[in-house]
Design a protein around this motif. Structure first.
Motif, PDB file in Angstrom:
ATOM      1  N   PRO A   1       0.823  -1.212   0.000  1.00 59.96           N
ATOM      2  CA  PRO A   1       0.000   0.000   0.000  1.00 59.96           C
ATOM      3  C   PRO A   1       0.857   1.261   0.000  1.00 59.96           C
ATOM      4  O   PRO A   1       1.977   1.258   0.516  1.00 59.96           O
ATOM      5  N   TYR A   2       0.292   2.347  -0.555  1.00 58.40           N
ATOM      6  CA  TYR A   2       1.036   3.601  -0.635  1.00 58.40           C
ATOM      7  C   TYR A   2       1.108   4.259   0.729  1.00 58.40           C
ATOM      8  O   TYR A   2       0.106   4.352   1.436  1.00 58.40           O
ATOM      9  N   ARG A   3       2.297   4.708   1.111  1.00 53.16           N
ATOM     10  CA  ARG A   3       2.474   5.434   2.362  1.00 53.16           C
ATOM     11  C   ARG A   3       2.937   6.853   2.036  1.00 53.16           C
ATOM     12  O   ARG A   3       3.920   7.038   1.319  1.00 53.16           O
ATOM     13  N   ALA A   4       2.225   7.806   2.579  1.00 46.71           N
ATOM     14  CA  ALA A   4       2.538   9.205   2.300  1.00 46.71           C
ATOM     15  C   ALA A   4       3.872   9.589   2.933  1.00 46.71           C
ATOM     16  O   ALA A   4       4.219   9.145   4.030  1.00 46.71           O
ATOM     17  N   ILE A   5       4.628  10.412   2.214  1.00 47.34           N
ATOM     18  CA  ILE A   5       5.889  10.922   2.732  1.00 47.34           C
ATOM     19  C   ILE A   5       5.585  12.003   3.767  1.00 47.34           C
ATOM     20  O   ILE A   5       4.693  12.835   3.580  1.00 47.34           O
ATOM     21  N   GLU A   6       6.316  11.974   4.856  1.00 45.31           N
ATOM     22  CA  GLU A   6       6.063  12.941   5.923  1.00 45.31           C
ATOM     23  C   GLU A   6       6.549  14.335   5.513  1.00 45.31           C
ATOM     24  O   GLU A   6       7.442  14.502   4.683  1.00 45.31           O
ATOM     25  N   LEU A   7       5.930  15.340   6.136  1.00 46.82           N
ATOM     26  CA  LEU A   7       6.378  16.721   5.963  1.00 46.82           C
ATOM     27  C   LEU A   7       7.652  16.925   6.767  1.00 46.82           C
ATOM     28  O   LEU A   7       7.823  16.303   7.818  1.00 46.82           O
ATOM     29  N   PRO A   8       8.603  17.770   6.368  1.00 50.29           N
ATOM     30  CA  PRO A   8       8.595  18.609   5.157  1.00 50.29           C
ATOM     31  C   PRO A   8       9.176  17.937   3.913  1.00 50.29           C
ATOM     32  O   PRO A   8       9.255  18.552   2.868  1.00 50.29           O
ATOM     33  N   LEU A  11       7.383  18.040   0.528  1.00 54.26           N
ATOM     34  CA  LEU A  11       7.345  19.266  -0.277  1.00 54.26           C
ATOM     35  C   LEU A  11       8.461  19.311  -1.319  1.00 54.26           C
ATOM     36  O   LEU A  11       8.446  20.181  -2.184  1.00 54.26           O
ATOM     37  N   HIS A  12       9.434  18.398  -1.243  1.00 52.32           N
ATOM     38  CA  HIS A  12      10.489  18.313  -2.254  1.00 52.32           C
ATOM     39  C   HIS A  12       9.988  17.424  -3.396  1.00 52.32           C
ATOM     40  O   HIS A  12       9.914  16.203  -3.239  1.00 52.32           O
ATOM     41  N   VAL A  13       9.649  18.035  -4.519  1.00 58.38           N
ATOM     42  CA  VAL A  13       9.022  17.314  -5.629  1.00 58.38           C
ATOM     43  C   VAL A  13       9.926  17.379  -6.861  1.00 58.38           C
ATOM     44  O   VAL A  13      10.427  18.462  -7.207  1.00 58.38           O
ATOM     45  N   GLU A  23      13.893  13.758 -15.380  1.00 58.94           N
ATOM     46  CA  GLU A  23      14.003  14.647 -14.229  1.00 58.94           C
ATOM     47  C   GLU A  23      15.095  15.681 -14.479  1.00 58.94           C
ATOM     48  O   GLU A  23      16.236  15.333 -14.772  1.00 58.94           O
ATOM     49  N   VAL A  24      14.716  16.955 -14.354  1.00 57.71           N
ATOM     50  CA  VAL A  24      15.654  18.039 -14.605  1.00 57.71           C
ATOM     51  C   VAL A  24      15.976  18.837 -13.343  1.00 57.71           C
ATOM     52  O   VAL A  24      16.698  19.825 -13.396  1.00 57.71           O
ATOM     53  N   GLY A  25      15.406  18.418 -12.233  1.00 59.72           N
ATOM     54  CA  GLY A  25      15.672  19.121 -10.990  1.00 59.72           C
ATOM     55  C   GLY A  25      14.577  18.854  -9.969  1.00 59.72           C
ATOM     56  O   GLY A  25      13.733  17.958 -10.140  1.00 59.72           O
ATOM     57  N   LYS A  26      14.597  19.647  -8.900  1.00 62.90           N
ATOM     58  CA  LYS A  26      13.580  19.525  -7.859  1.00 62.90           C
ATOM     59  C   LYS A  26      13.084  20.910  -7.476  1.00 62.90           C
ATOM     60  O   LYS A  26      13.788  21.906  -7.624  1.00 62.90           O
ATOM     61  N   VAL A  27      11.838  20.942  -6.984  1.00 60.09           N
ATOM     62  CA  VAL A  27      11.261  22.198  -6.539  1.00 60.09           C
ATOM     63  C   VAL A  27      10.754  22.006  -5.113  1.00 60.09           C
ATOM     64  O   VAL A  27      10.229  20.941  -4.765  1.00 60.09           O
ATOM     65  N   PHE A  28      10.955  23.038  -4.292  1.00 62.22           N
ATOM     66  CA  PHE A  28      10.470  22.990  -2.912  1.00 62.22           C
ATOM     67  C   PHE A  28       9.174  23.773  -2.848  1.00 62.22           C
ATOM     68  O   PHE A  28       9.165  24.996  -2.986  1.00 62.22           O
ATOM     69  N   LEU A  29       8.055  23.055  -2.665  1.00 67.96           N
ATOM     70  CA  LEU A  29       6.737  23.689  -2.660  1.00 67.96           C
ATOM     71  C   LEU A  29       6.497  24.421  -1.345  1.00 67.96           C
ATOM     72  O   LEU A  29       7.025  24.047  -0.295  1.00 67.96           O
ATOM     73  N   SER A  30       5.665  25.445  -1.416  1.00 68.88           N
ATOM     74  CA  SER A  30       5.351  26.245  -0.227  1.00 68.88           C
ATOM     75  C   SER A  30       4.504  25.434   0.751  1.00 68.88           C
ATOM     76  O   SER A  30       3.489  24.848   0.376  1.00 68.88           O
ATOM     77  N   GLU A  31       4.917  25.420   2.011  1.00 65.91           N
ATOM     78  CA  GLU A  31       4.158  24.684   3.018  1.00 65.91           C
ATOM     79  C   GLU A  31       2.832  25.373   3.337  1.00 65.91           C
ATOM     80  O   GLU A  31       1.912  24.737   3.868  1.00 65.91           O
ATOM     81  N   HIS A  32       2.721  26.658   3.001  1.00 66.53           N
ATOM     82  CA  HIS A  32       1.478  27.390   3.253  1.00 66.53           C
ATOM     83  C   HIS A  32       0.411  27.100   2.203  1.00 66.53           C
ATOM     84  O   HIS A  32      -0.753  27.454   2.389  1.00 66.53           O
TER      85      HIS A  32
END
Length: 239
Positions: A1-8, A11-13, A23-32
């Motif tokens: 089963p899928y297990r969600a990655i914990e915060l933070p 947010l690294h996608v 894949e050309v890199g990663k982006v850090f999404l806003s926690e807000h």
């Protein structure tokens, strides 16, 4: 089963290309915006009900009551002696050409409901966070790389992401494209013109501008595809 990655860490996608899925890199999404925790189903429910009521809006159909239907007020037959039901006039609802009982009354019936703007904004944040939590959020570096407006071209590229096709998932694609050219514009309604035209013939895919992002469409589609431009605009607007 899928297990969600914990915060933070969630947010690294990774950022992928639309054409080769590299894949050309990663982006850090806003926690807000993408890091709402815990997800509140009650908020999502309230916003969905608001949207559906807003779309239903006011009724346009109008039917006539007994007092409005054209017809004589004369008594149609004698009260007793004929073995039939009594009839005082020719406009009852169960008679042909008569009135309509409990029918729609047009602009009097308004199904719109009120929901505060802050609540709608918060609901959108929770919907975006829910897709990230599920692992159904895909980030692409650019959605304006489609070479043709042909549906076949779009389907071949979406097939890499298991979207559309016979067994693929449904997807909402959100972009924030701009084009200052007036003679030969490459965008339409804030979306790349090739993507917009090609996606209109794909039942499982919907392409919109970030200004049109809404809770109902995000929850309705299994996957959410965002461009970097859309993420930047959403974070600026919702933070």
């Amino acid at each position: 089963p899928y297990r969600a990655i914990e915060l933070p860490d969630r947010l690294h996608v990774p950022v992928l290309t639309f054409k080769e899925k590299e894949e050309v890199g990663k982006v850090f999404l806003s926690e807000h915006v993408f890091g709402m925790n815990p997800i509140r189903p009650d908020l999502l429910h309230r916003v969905v009900i608001y949207q559906r009521n807003k779309k239903r809006g006011r009724r346009k159909a109008i039917t006539k009551t007994i007092s409005e239907v054209s017809g004589s007020g004369k008594k149609m037959r004698q009260q007793k002696g004929l073995g039939m039901a009594r009839a005082g006039h020719k406009r009852p609802a169960h008679w042909r050409g008569g009135a309509k009982a409990h029918g729609p009354k047009g602009w009097i019936q308004n199904y719109e409901t009120k929901l505060n703007k802050k609540v709608r904004k918060l609901g959108l944040k929770h919907a975006l966070s829910q897709k990230l939590l599920e692992g159904n959020l895909t980030v692409l570096n650019d959605l304006q790389t489609l070479e043709s407006h042909k549906t076949k071209t779009l389907i071949s590229q979406l097939d890499q992401f298991d979207i559309a096709g016979r067994y693929g998932a449904t997807a909402l694609m959100i972009d924030d494209a701009h084009d200052d050219s007036e003679e030969n514009p490459s965008t339409i309604a804030g979306v790349d013109v090739n993507l917009k035209v090609a996606s209109q013939n794909v039942f499982k895919v919907k392409a919109i501008n970030q200004l049109g992002a809404n809770v109902y469409d995000i929850l309705k589609h299994e996957k959410l595809v965002l461009s970097l431009a859309a993420i930047q605009a959403l974070e600026k607007r919702l933070s």
